[in-house]
Design a protein around this motif. Sequence first.
Motif, mmCIF file in Angstrom:
data_model
loop_
_atom_site.group_PDB
_atom_site.id
_atom_site.type_symbol
_atom_site.label_atom_id
_atom_site.label_comp_id
_atom_site.label_asym_id
_atom_site.label_seq_id
_atom_site.Cartn_x
_atom_site.Cartn_y
_atom_site.Cartn_z
ATOM 1 N N MET A 1 13.912 -39.918 -4.931
ATOM 2 C CA MET A 1 12.926 -39.923 -5.794
ATOM 3 C C MET A 1 13.479 -40.527 -6.995
ATOM 4 O O MET A 1 14.104 -39.678 -7.761
ATOM 5 C CB MET A 1 11.908 -39.009 -5.880
ATOM 6 C CG MET A 1 10.614 -39.249 -6.405
ATOM 7 S SD MET A 1 9.430 -38.072 -6.400
ATOM 8 C CE MET A 1 8.447 -38.623 -4.989
ATOM 9 N N ASN A 2 13.038 -41.639 -7.682
ATOM 10 C CA ASN A 2 13.568 -41.938 -8.951
ATOM 11 C C ASN A 2 12.901 -41.491 -10.193
ATOM 12 O O ASN A 2 11.648 -41.194 -9.661
ATOM 13 C CB ASN A 2 13.885 -43.485 -8.868
ATOM 14 C CG ASN A 2 12.809 -44.299 -8.847
ATOM 15 O OD1 ASN A 2 11.607 -43.943 -8.437
ATOM 16 N ND2 ASN A 2 12.559 -45.642 -8.745
ATOM 17 N N ALA A 3 13.066 -41.777 -11.277
ATOM 18 C CA ALA A 3 12.463 -41.272 -12.246
ATOM 19 C C ALA A 3 11.546 -42.279 -13.151
ATOM 20 O O ALA A 3 11.592 -42.657 -14.211
ATOM 21 C CB ALA A 3 13.399 -40.826 -13.371
ATOM 22 N N SER A 4 10.699 -42.931 -12.072
ATOM 23 C CA SER A 4 9.831 -44.034 -12.797
ATOM 24 C C SER A 4 8.491 -43.371 -12.274
ATOM 25 O O SER A 4 8.381 -42.672 -11.212
ATOM 26 C CB SER A 4 9.964 -45.103 -12.233
ATOM 27 O OG SER A 4 9.696 -45.343 -10.775
ATOM 28 N N LEU A 46 6.100 -43.075 0.117
ATOM 29 C CA LEU A 46 5.601 -42.591 -0.847
ATOM 30 C C LEU A 46 5.424 -40.986 -0.522
ATOM 31 O O LEU A 46 4.780 -40.747 0.691
ATOM 32 C CB LEU A 46 4.291 -42.924 -1.453
ATOM 33 C CG LEU A 46 4.355 -44.205 -2.452
ATOM 34 C CD1 LEU A 46 2.809 -44.535 -2.774
ATOM 35 C CD2 LEU A 46 5.215 -44.028 -3.583
ATOM 36 N N LYS A 47 5.743 -40.082 -1.317
ATOM 37 C CA LYS A 47 5.295 -38.591 -0.990
ATOM 38 C C LYS A 47 4.045 -38.336 -1.706
ATOM 39 O O LYS A 47 3.383 -37.435 -1.268
ATOM 40 C CB LYS A 47 6.543 -37.809 -1.458
ATOM 41 C CG LYS A 47 7.959 -38.234 -0.653
ATOM 42 C CD LYS A 47 9.172 -37.250 -1.036
ATOM 43 C CE LYS A 47 10.001 -37.775 -0.211
ATOM 44 N NZ LYS A 47 11.379 -37.079 -0.908
ATOM 45 N N ALA A 81 11.102 -35.833 -9.850
ATOM 46 C CA ALA A 81 12.117 -35.873 -8.712
ATOM 47 C C ALA A 81 12.550 -34.344 -8.341
ATOM 48 O O ALA A 81 13.146 -34.191 -7.270
ATOM 49 C CB ALA A 81 13.248 -36.792 -9.421
ATOM 50 N N THR A 82 12.758 -33.602 -9.295
ATOM 51 C CA THR A 82 13.135 -32.061 -9.444
ATOM 52 C C THR A 82 12.404 -31.388 -8.362
ATOM 53 O O THR A 82 13.068 -30.846 -7.546
ATOM 54 C CB THR A 82 13.076 -31.422 -10.687
ATOM 55 O OG1 THR A 82 13.617 -32.335 -11.612
ATOM 56 C CG2 THR A 82 13.630 -29.875 -10.484
ATOM 57 N N TYR A 83 10.912 -31.710 -8.211
ATOM 58 C CA TYR A 83 10.288 -30.893 -7.606
ATOM 59 C C TYR A 83 9.722 -31.500 -6.155
ATOM 60 O O TYR A 83 9.421 -30.773 -5.050
ATOM 61 C CB TYR A 83 8.843 -30.575 -8.368
ATOM 62 C CG TYR A 83 9.217 -29.663 -9.496
ATOM 63 C CD1 TYR A 83 9.415 -28.221 -9.183
ATOM 64 C CD2 TYR A 83 9.417 -30.079 -10.623
ATOM 65 C CE1 TYR A 83 9.652 -27.396 -10.217
ATOM 66 C CE2 TYR A 83 9.709 -29.240 -11.805
ATOM 67 C CZ TYR A 83 9.761 -27.799 -11.709
ATOM 68 O OH TYR A 83 9.910 -27.193 -12.729
ATOM 69 N N MET A 87 10.324 -32.700 -0.286
ATOM 70 C CA MET A 87 9.021 -32.384 0.230
ATOM 71 C C MET A 87 8.804 -33.535 1.379
ATOM 72 O O MET A 87 9.245 -34.710 1.316
ATOM 73 C CB MET A 87 7.930 -32.810 -0.749
ATOM 74 C CG MET A 87 6.687 -32.483 -0.349
ATOM 75 S SD MET A 87 5.591 -32.781 -1.517
ATOM 76 C CE MET A 87 5.695 -31.468 -2.393
ATOM 77 N N THR A 88 8.198 -33.106 2.425
ATOM 78 C CA THR A 88 8.065 -34.068 3.707
ATOM 79 C C THR A 88 6.578 -34.508 3.755
ATOM 80 O O THR A 88 6.513 -35.502 4.365
ATOM 81 C CB THR A 88 8.569 -33.154 4.981
ATOM 82 O OG1 THR A 88 7.546 -31.926 5.037
ATOM 83 C CG2 THR A 88 9.964 -32.831 4.821
ATOM 84 N N ALA A 89 5.577 -33.407 3.535
ATOM 85 C CA ALA A 89 4.198 -34.061 3.595
ATOM 86 C C ALA A 89 3.685 -34.923 2.229
ATOM 87 O O ALA A 89 4.532 -34.816 1.337
ATOM 88 C CB ALA A 89 3.334 -32.713 3.518
#
Length: 126
Positions: A1-4, A46-47, A81-83, A87-89
């Motif tokens: 996941m990028n920081a945007s 998307l997550k 991105a850190t958190y 995540m899968t859901a």
Amino acid sequence: MNASYSHKEKLKSEKLISKLFLDGNSVSAYPLRMVYLKTTLEDDTLKVKAGVSVSKRNFKRAVDRNRIKRLLREAYRLHKATYFNNMTAQYAFMILYIGKEKPTYIEVEDKMKKLLQKFIEKSIKE
């Protein structure tokens, strides 16, 4: 996941927002509160879809509300991105500023980290 924080990641759907507030759970790290709902999004890559909100009751001037929303979006953008990398859901959530004083960025960033950590801990239990 990028920081945007792209347009695809923003929570815009009225149906999803109303369902979020009707059926969603919440976590708090005062002065922030997150209402979240586990859902399936149209885009499988998307997550999360996120939105921010500041009460007009507490901040009458639009410039104050807009500044706080910018601070919330920036703190979210830098720490998501850190958190959310593992995540899968898929989740939809709204971050609300429920305080009465204008915050500094450092305060918002600190509380955003605590809020996201509480969300991760609570979502693992579910």
